[in-house]
Design a protein around this motif. Structure first.
Motif, PDB file in Angstrom:
ATOM      1  N   TRP A  77       6.238  17.618  86.206  1.00 60.98           N
ATOM      2  CA  TRP A  77       6.065  18.527  87.331  1.00 60.98           C
ATOM      3  C   TRP A  77       7.426  18.904  87.882  1.00 60.98           C
ATOM      4  N   LEU A  78       7.572  20.165  88.283  1.00 58.48           N
ATOM      5  CA  LEU A  78       8.778  20.628  88.967  1.00 58.48           C
ATOM      6  C   LEU A  78       8.449  20.788  90.442  1.00 58.48           C
ATOM      7  N   TYR A  79       9.309  20.258  91.283  1.00 55.99           N
ATOM      8  CA  TYR A  79       9.155  20.368  92.729  1.00 55.99           C
ATOM      9  C   TYR A  79      10.249  21.291  93.239  1.00 55.99           C
ATOM     10  N   ILE A  80       9.864  22.352  93.917  1.00 56.65           N
ATOM     11  CA  ILE A  80      10.833  23.285  94.494  1.00 56.65           C
ATOM     12  C   ILE A  80      10.870  22.984  95.988  1.00 56.65           C
ATOM     13  N   GLN A  81      12.079  22.692  96.481  1.00 59.70           N
ATOM     14  CA  GLN A  81      12.190  22.282  97.875  1.00 59.70           C
ATOM     15  C   GLN A  81      13.415  22.883  98.540  1.00 59.70           C
ATOM     16  N   ARG A  82      13.346  22.950  99.844  1.00 57.19           N
ATOM     17  CA  ARG A  82      14.478  23.419 100.650  1.00 57.19           C
ATOM     18  C   ARG A  82      15.481  22.289 100.811  1.00 57.19           C
ATOM     19  N   PRO A  83      16.706  22.618 101.231  1.00 53.63           N
ATOM     20  CA  PRO A  83      17.712  21.570 101.426  1.00 53.63           C
ATOM     21  C   PRO A  83      17.281  20.474 102.411  1.00 53.63           C
ATOM     22  N   ASP A  84      16.392  20.804 103.348  1.00 53.79           N
ATOM     23  CA  ASP A  84      15.934  19.784 104.298  1.00 53.79           C
ATOM     24  C   ASP A  84      14.869  18.871 103.691  1.00 53.79           C
ATOM     25  N   GLY A  85      14.506  19.082 102.417  1.00 53.73           N
ATOM     26  CA  GLY A  85      13.551  18.233 101.726  1.00 53.73           C
ATOM     27  C   GLY A  85      12.120  18.740 101.750  1.00 53.73           C
ATOM     28  N   GLN A  86      11.851  19.818 102.477  1.00 52.35           N
ATOM     29  CA  GLN A  86      10.491  20.357 102.555  1.00 52.35           C
ATOM     30  C   GLN A  86      10.128  21.031 101.234  1.00 52.35           C
ATOM     31  N   TYR A  87       8.980  20.616 100.664  1.00 52.64           N
ATOM     32  CA  TYR A  87       8.510  21.204  99.413  1.00 52.64           C
ATOM     33  C   TYR A  87       7.881  22.561  99.675  1.00 52.64           C
ATOM     34  N   VAL A  88       8.220  23.542  98.828  1.00 54.54           N
ATOM     35  CA  VAL A  88       7.607  24.867  98.941  1.00 54.54           C
ATOM     36  C   VAL A  88       6.686  25.161  97.762  1.00 54.54           C
ATOM     37  N   GLY A  89       6.758  24.352  96.719  1.00 54.40           N
ATOM     38  CA  GLY A  89       5.887  24.564  95.579  1.00 54.40           C
ATOM     39  C   GLY A  89       6.047  23.505  94.515  1.00 54.40           C
ATOM     40  N   ILE A  90       4.988  23.312  93.746  1.00 55.48           N
ATOM     41  CA  ILE A  90       4.990  22.379  92.625  1.00 55.48           C
ATOM     42  C   ILE A  90       4.428  23.111  91.416  1.00 55.48           C
TER      43      ILE A  90
END
Length: 142
Positions: A77-90
């Motif tokens: 799985w790929l996790y796309i996240q912001r620099p603050d660690g919040q995930y925006v998509g998997i």
């Protein structure tokens, strides 16, 4: 008459080329990364912030192709996240040992994003086996 016909054919060819070039400029293709994995007997392997992407304007990211060479990987799985660690998509990219192109599109607002990778090796792993995954994305304006 032959000259007019040839000019018309040439004009249509030029128009088709211009259309293809305009379409290519609207879509930005990114080959984000190629990851080489040394498998261990771990039940999961996590690569934190394996890749960073910068999105200059609101865009959509979509997985187009996954190339998997080797064996020993059950799921990725790929996790796309912001620099603050919040995930925006998997995105699920390997499913039951086979390349899998998740059709989900993820809307990204301008900014930097990190891609992390979670790997689940097969239940029977030969220690030291290798696998290579190449992941292709397309990023387009929304």
């Amino acid at each position: 008459m032959k000259t007019i016909f040839m000019a018309l054919i040439l004009a249509l060819i030029i128009l088709a080329i211009a259309n293809v070039m305009a379409s290519a400029q609207q879509q930005h293709y990114y080959h984000l990364f190629n990851i080489h994995i040394q498998l261990t007997n771990a039940s999961y392997i996590y690569y934190n912030d394996a890749e960073e992407i910068n999105i200059p304007q609101t865009e959509v990211i979509r997985l187009v192709n996954v190339y998997y060479l080797g064996n020993g990987i059950n799921n990725v799985w790929l996790y796309i996240q912001r620099p603050d660690g919040q995930y925006v998509g998997i995105l699920h990219v390997i499913n039951n040992g086979k390349s899998y192109t998740d059709s989900k599109e993820i809307l990204l607002s301008p900014g930097n994003y990190y891609i992390s990778i979670l790997i689940q090796p097969s239940p029977v792993v030969n220690y030291g086996d290798n696998a290579t995954i190449t992941i292709y994305f397309i990023i387009t304006h929304s």
